[in-house]
Design a protein around this motif. Structure first.
Motif, PDB file in Angstrom:
ATOM      1  N   ILE A 109      -6.496   4.491  -8.406  1.00 50.90           N
ATOM      2  CA  ILE A 109      -6.299   4.309  -6.980  1.00 50.90           C
ATOM      3  C   ILE A 109      -7.351   5.109  -6.240  1.00 50.90           C
ATOM      4  CG2 ILE A 109      -4.675   4.566  -5.074  1.00 50.90           C
ATOM      5  CD1 ILE A 109      -2.440   4.631  -7.094  1.00 50.90           C
ATOM      6  N   SER A 152     -10.833   5.262  -3.115  1.00 48.27           N
ATOM      7  CA  SER A 152     -12.028   4.630  -2.585  1.00 48.27           C
ATOM      8  C   SER A 152     -13.059   4.503  -3.693  1.00 48.27           C
ATOM      9  CB  SER A 152     -12.590   5.474  -1.443  1.00 48.27           C
ATOM     10  OG  SER A 152     -12.926   6.760  -1.909  1.00 48.27           O
ATOM     11  N   HIS A 153     -13.972   3.568  -3.549  1.00 49.93           N
ATOM     12  CA  HIS A 153     -14.947   3.292  -4.591  1.00 49.93           C
ATOM     13  C   HIS A 153     -16.239   4.052  -4.321  1.00 49.93           C
ATOM     14  CE1 HIS A 153     -12.497   0.009  -6.236  1.00 49.93           C
ATOM     15  NE2 HIS A 153     -12.099  -0.092  -4.986  1.00 49.93           N
ATOM     16  N   VAL A 212     -12.104  -4.860   1.824  1.00 54.17           N
ATOM     17  CA  VAL A 212     -11.538  -4.584   0.512  1.00 54.17           C
ATOM     18  C   VAL A 212     -12.604  -4.840  -0.542  1.00 54.17           C
ATOM     19  CG1 VAL A 212      -9.765  -5.244  -1.168  1.00 54.17           C
ATOM     20  CG2 VAL A 212      -9.223  -5.209   1.279  1.00 54.17           C
ATOM     21  N   SER A 248     -11.738  -0.052 -10.397  1.00 56.54           N
ATOM     22  CA  SER A 248     -12.806   0.896 -10.143  1.00 56.54           C
ATOM     23  C   SER A 248     -14.132   0.329 -10.599  1.00 56.54           C
ATOM     24  CB  SER A 248     -12.561   2.223 -10.882  1.00 56.54           C
ATOM     25  OG  SER A 248     -13.674   3.073 -10.768  1.00 56.54           O
ATOM     26  N   SER A 280      -6.662  -4.550  -5.469  1.00 54.20           N
ATOM     27  CA  SER A 280      -8.027  -4.035  -5.434  1.00 54.20           C
ATOM     28  C   SER A 280      -8.121  -2.514  -5.514  1.00 54.20           C
ATOM     29  CB  SER A 280      -8.746  -4.534  -4.168  1.00 54.20           C
ATOM     30  OG  SER A 280      -8.991  -5.913  -4.274  1.00 54.20           O
ATOM     31  N   PRO A 281      -7.182  -1.744  -4.925  1.00 50.24           N
ATOM     32  CA  PRO A 281      -7.300  -0.289  -5.049  1.00 50.24           C
ATOM     33  C   PRO A 281      -7.223   0.215  -6.485  1.00 50.24           C
ATOM     34  CG  PRO A 281      -5.816  -0.875  -3.254  1.00 50.24           C
ATOM     35  CD  PRO A 281      -6.097  -2.138  -4.005  1.00 50.24           C
ATOM     36  N   THR A 330       0.816  -1.205   0.000  1.00 51.41           N
ATOM     37  CA  THR A 330       0.000   0.000   0.000  1.00 51.41           C
ATOM     38  C   THR A 330       0.853   1.260   0.000  1.00 51.41           C
ATOM     39  OG1 THR A 330      -1.760  -1.139   1.175  1.00 51.41           O
ATOM     40  CG2 THR A 330      -1.814   1.247   1.200  1.00 51.41           C
ATOM     41  N   LEU A 344      -3.880   6.050  -0.629  1.00 51.05           N
ATOM     42  CA  LEU A 344      -4.807   5.204  -1.369  1.00 51.05           C
ATOM     43  C   LEU A 344      -6.254   5.450  -0.997  1.00 51.05           C
ATOM     44  CD1 LEU A 344      -2.887   1.824  -1.470  1.00 51.05           C
ATOM     45  CD2 LEU A 344      -2.972   3.637  -3.171  1.00 51.05           C
ATOM     46  N   SER A 345      -6.501   6.171   0.067  1.00 47.83           N
ATOM     47  CA  SER A 345      -7.876   6.409   0.451  1.00 47.83           C
ATOM     48  C   SER A 345      -8.483   7.584  -0.302  1.00 47.83           C
ATOM     49  CB  SER A 345      -7.969   6.689   1.958  1.00 47.83           C
ATOM     50  OG  SER A 345      -7.228   7.857   2.283  1.00 47.83           O
TER      51      SER A 345
END
Length: 325
Positions: free
Chosen positions: A45, A47-48, A62, A323, A319-320, A15, A35-36
């Motif tokens: 990269i 948050s979704h 995740v 999207s 996973s980051p 990360t 990454l947030s």
């Protein structure tokens, strides 16, 4: 030689290092946000969005593609079935051992009293589990590619998908050959960099063939052509309440190939003085290993669960970069 066995946590957390990687647009301007940050629209990269489609879900905090999670869960189901099959098989007591005292009790020698070959079905179940683990990594690459393609307004066709896969290679040249073959087409460059770092030749340069991802790839390829072999572990001989003066007494095993048939030696103890069987109680335990796994001393269920852990760890690092937009 102490051979390390790497679980899901191997390789450290990517990360923090991923924040320093560059996206296709040059140095990512959102690196300081970590990454947030929700602003990584170009490099993937962040948050979704709240409105995740049905093809994505949260797993352990995740967000992962649903097909990836289903593949890993299916592998775990196979491992549970394998465990039940092993327990059923062992319930019939297919293995046994007895002890013989020599030199008046100065040597305690353990022999097989009965041995039964493990059922071939165990290898078939193990192969199914490994195939699902391997497939989860390929599904992750497809998800990464679809996101990467969407950034430039492109779509990944079914023909393109057939070329996509998670490379498992043993050299930089081999890795680049797969990249040129479009194995990672459209995958965001930071994610591709992490995938390269997970290659056996970089993850464990001294012992690349001992890295679980290498074993996953090898066993999956082998299972396409022949059933995997499940072999009986050498019996686990547990010393129960032995005198403290025998704490350093080694268990000696025959060198070379050991015939797994009645009346062949399993192990022996050479003692400083004579002991009776009653003075040195032993508990025999039986387990199975996946033939060819490194290290080969681990029970097959432990080996397969460690494969799942490594795959989940790898997916979590990627996973980051996926999207749901």
């Amino acid at each position: 030689m102490n051979i390390p066995h790497y679980l899901g946590g191997f390789g450290g957390c990517f990360t923090s290092s991923a924040r320093k990687l560059s996206c296709d647009q040059g140095k990512c301007p959102h690196s300081s946000g970590g990454l947030s940050s929700a602003n990584h629209s170009k490099c993937g990269i962040g948050s979704h969005p709240i409105g995740l489609p049905a093809s994505f879900l949260h797993a352990g905090g995740v967000v992962v593609p649903r097909s990836v999670d289903l593949k890993l869960k299916r592998a775990e189901e196979h491992i549970d079935v394998l465990d039940a099959e092993i327990q059923t098989f062992l319930a019939d007591e297919p293995y046994g051992a007895y002890r013989s005292l020599e030199r008046g009790g100065l040597e305690h020698i353990i022999f097989w009293s009965r041995y039964t070959e493990p059922p071939p079905r165990l290898g078939l179940i193990a192969g199914d589990a490994i195939h699902n683990i391997r497939s989860s990594l390929d599904h992750m690459v497809v998800a990464l590619a679809k996101f990467g393609a969407s950034l430039s307004g492109e779509t990944v066709s079914e023909q393109d998908e057939r070329r996509l896969q998670f490379p498992i290679t043993m050299s930089p040249d081999e890795f680049q050959k797969q990249v040129k073959g479009q194995a990672l087409a459209w995958v965001p460059s930071p994610a591709a960099a992490i995938i390269e770092q997970r290659q056996p030749y970089l993850a464990v340069p001294q012992y690349p063939k001992q890295f679980p991802l290498y074993e996953i790839g090898q066993f999956d390829n082998a299972d396409k052509h022949r059933a995997l072999t499940v072999a009986l572990l050498s019996t686990s001989i547990v010393r129960v309440s032995w005198p403290s003066e025998l704490a350093d007494t080694p268990m000696q095993t025959p060198g070379g190939h050991i015939e797994l048939e009645p009346h062949t030696e399993i192990a022996r103890f050479v003692l400083p003085r004579a002991y009776s069987e009653e003075e040195l109680p032993i508990d025999y335990r039986w387990g199975f290993t996946l033939a060819g796994a490194v290290p080969g001393i681990h029970d097959i269920r432990y080996t397969l669960k460690s494969f799942v852990s490594v795959a989940r760890f790898t997916v979590s690092q990627l996973s980051p970069f996926v999207s749901a937009e």
